[in-house]
Design an enzyme around this catalytic site. Sequence first.
Site, PDB file in Angstrom:
ATOM      1  N   HIS A 139      23.157 133.374   8.798  1.00 29.13           N
ATOM      2  CA  HIS A 139      21.867 134.080   8.725  1.00 29.13           C
ATOM      3  C   HIS A 139      20.875 133.373   9.662  1.00 29.13           C
ATOM      4  CE1 HIS A 139      18.834 136.648   7.358  1.00 29.13           C
ATOM      5  NE2 HIS A 139      18.668 136.258   6.107  1.00 29.13           N
TER       6      HIS A 139
ATOM      7  N   GLN B   3      16.888 133.768   9.723  1.00 25.37           N
ATOM      8  CA  GLN B   3      16.209 133.113   8.599  1.00 25.37           C
ATOM      9  C   GLN B   3      15.942 131.640   8.905  1.00 25.37           C
ATOM     10  OE1 GLN B   3      15.134 134.387   5.410  1.00 25.37           O
ATOM     11  NE2 GLN B   3      14.126 132.404   5.444  1.00 25.37           N
TER      12      GLN B   3
ATOM     13  N   ASP C  43      18.700 129.128  -2.960  1.00 25.70           N
ATOM     14  CA  ASP C  43      18.971 130.545  -2.723  1.00 25.70           C
ATOM     15  C   ASP C  43      19.545 131.107  -4.021  1.00 25.70           C
ATOM     16  OD1 ASP C  43      19.383 132.998  -1.524  1.00 25.70           O
ATOM     17  OD2 ASP C  43      21.090 132.378  -0.316  1.00 25.70           O
TER      18      ASP C  43
END
Length: 312
Positions: free
Chosen positions: A134, A137, A229
Amino acid sequence: MDSLKGRNFLTLKDFTPEEIQNFLDLAADLKAKKKQGITGSSLKGKNIALIFEKPSTRTRCAFTVACNDEGGFPEYLGKGDIQLGKKESVEDTARVLGRMFDGIEFRGFLHSNVEALAKYSGVVVWNGLTDDYHPTQILADFLTMQECFGHLKGLNFVFIGDGRNNMSNSLMVGCGKMGVNCTIIAPKALWPEEELVEICRGYAAEAGSTLTVTDDVAAVKDADVIYTDVWCSMGEEDKAAERMALLKPYQVNKALMERTGKDSTVFMHCLPAVKGNEVTEEVFESEKSVVFDEAENRMHTIKAVMVATLGD
């Protein structure tokens, strides 16, 4: 910045520390300009395909607003809108979209799909999230850390929770490249793959930082950043009960934040968060939390990626 022109953005593995810093510097500049009401035209006349197999708030809105700010035209393609990998192969879809669009963003499951889009489309492709990585991010996270501390190199960064998800993977890569001391705290069953850990240790050695993987929560000591997360990523909902039992001791709460021994420690999360699971509401809503700065910075850093790789 010329070294970034025409480049795909699939994982931070593909970029040097200097190139990553260039993205961050451009993002900071574009952010400052937007705050003054100044937008650009570097994507004028460019059509951008936004492919979403997985739903999204931040990624979709960030790409859309960033594209509009720079004069481009974004076209959202949800999983029900195109035949990607179903009635039509990813390779064929890539070749069709590459004839019509100037750039393609992909957010979905298989990393091999974004690689195929990059290989066959003939246009610039950006990874908005896959099961493995990702990277947009991470740029937002690093811009936020730079704003909090004035620098990246030498910071002590802790990721706590599911150590083998795409966020943990990408943070290890990014921290290693940028000289941030990274600690992954997770139960052994959820440690990252050893092969990736070794690659990232190589990056860290080159940058003069460290990478530690442990199941000991006490390793939060001296952390400048505590990051977590969700305990169950999209597509893993059937494992929720098992994950909650395994990860309960790794919740970010007030006691854990205090174990850093630093008043300056900030809390970060890529969002969306399940408050009461990976983080308590108390920490999430505290003055230590910079999660909404991170969320905003998705747009500024994604804009920088598009401008640097595709902009005129």
